[in-house]
Design an enzyme around this catalytic site. Sequence first.
Site, PDB file in Angstrom:
ATOM      1  CE  LYS A   1       2.454  13.433  10.547  1.00 40.68           C
ATOM      2  NZ  LYS A   1       3.321  12.217  10.391  1.00 40.68           N
TER       3      LYS A   1
ATOM      4  N   GLY B   1      -4.716  -2.779   8.495  1.00 46.68           N
ATOM      5  CA  GLY B   1      -4.565  -1.724   7.939  1.00 46.68           C
ATOM      6  C   GLY B   1      -3.606  -2.174   6.251  1.00 46.68           C
TER       7      GLY B   1
ATOM      8  N   GLY C   1      -2.350   0.112   3.397  1.00 50.96           N
ATOM      9  CA  GLY C   1      -1.875   0.998   2.621  1.00 50.96           C
ATOM     10  C   GLY C   1      -0.548   1.068   2.461  1.00 50.96           C
ATOM     11  CG  ASN C   2       3.847   3.108   2.429  1.00 50.22           C
ATOM     12  OD1 ASN C   2       4.715   2.177   2.877  1.00 50.22           O
ATOM     13  ND2 ASN C   2       4.548   3.398   0.885  1.00 50.22           N
ATOM     14  CB  ALA C   3       2.562   0.905   6.977  1.00 47.95           C
ATOM     15  N   GLY C   4       1.319  -1.007   5.261  1.00 49.79           N
ATOM     16  CA  GLY C   4       0.585  -2.932   5.751  1.00 49.79           C
ATOM     17  C   GLY C   4       1.437  -3.379   4.254  1.00 49.79           C
TER      18      GLY C   4
END
Length: 426
Positions: free
Chosen positions: A114, A226, A228-231
């Site tokens: 990471k 959330g 963002g992308n995942a949400g």
Amino acid sequence: MTDQAVSIGDGQPNLFAITQAQLDAAAEVLQLDPALHAVLREPMREMHVTLPVRMDDGSIKVFKGYRVQYNDSRGPTKGGLRFHPKETIDTIRALAAWMTWKCAVVDIPLGGGKGGVACNPKEMSQGELERVSRAYIRAVGRILGPDVDVPAPDMYTNPQVMAWMVDEYSILQGHNEFGVITGKPLALGGSKLRSDATARGGMYCIRAAAKVLGLDTQNATMAIQGFGNAGQYAAILGQKMLGATIVAISDSQGAIYDPDGINPYRAIEHKQKTGSVKDFTITGARPISNADLLELDVDILAPAALENVITAANAGHIKARIVAELANGPTTPDADAILYANGIYVIPDFLCNSGGVITSYFEMVQNAYSYYWDEQTVDARLDAKITPAFHAVHNRAQELGVNNRIAAYCVAVERVAEAVRLRGWA
Ligand code: GLU
């Protein structure tokens, strides 16, 4: 172990200490050899860099960047890059450890890594963002490579950032090297379905969890923390793949609730226009607090934002049947114990959100062969990787009488430990 025991002093638990404590718990269950355990407790390699970057006003600003290669016994290290103002080395170490367990639990031949830069992209121009991205690759590029360590997007980085980075790396090498980074735009060797893959994999996990629990997802309600992308993709795919009703969504500025269901596409449009979902109330939703969202009486709760949101303080109030952790590290160890005692079915982060890295692995394979797959192929192969992994974890939890997180650790740690042992490292 308590949350207090791992606090870094400001009340926020130290994420790396949490990953180590989780590993310790699994090591005890597995009766892991102490030398193997000691190797797996620490990152194998890390790089800290200082990035002087020219800002639009002509001044030079100095940013701190990191790359942690946690363990590469099973293959090149793999994991995202975060651009976040509060980035710390311990957060990156924790996320690199989780990447190691993530790749192992779904049995893809990669290690964990990471990286990140402490910066605030929300306050930077596109030009500044590009210069930070390129500076980062000039600084850490020497320890990256398709066979060494392969970054990807994570919080506040995206395909455009990956495009700048792959370009910078290719310039350094003197030839195109698309396989050094994943999550790229399709025009630069990206994979079909990579953009929604984290949420898509989560949906396959929820589908499998619902099956073992006897829950009909067509009649299920879902709250997403959330956006963002995942949400955002979880809202779209929760409706499309599971038939669930999305009753609540939130972002860092606020949350909304509508028992009749929120239209994800319109909510995304609203967020793009105004910067937040918090006042998307035109279709009948009402504003609630972020804290209330987590405690709603829903079938599925998907934390899809930051770490440490389900804690000892609110875990006892969570009413969801399934907690699907699309974020990394949303639940503290104390909260885990409470959820388990209350019979709440947790799909642990490094299993639930592994769809992203599984599809990144497919992207690496496609780059290596310069031969690209259609959507159906990527989708079917994702399902074929993540669904058996879900069942392996579920079955292990049942056999051992432990929670799903410890079971996921047991599956993953066994695999990494075997590779480390076979290589003669411990
Ligand atoms: N950043 C994502 C994660 O936390 C994806 C990593 C990758 O694709 O390498 O899993």
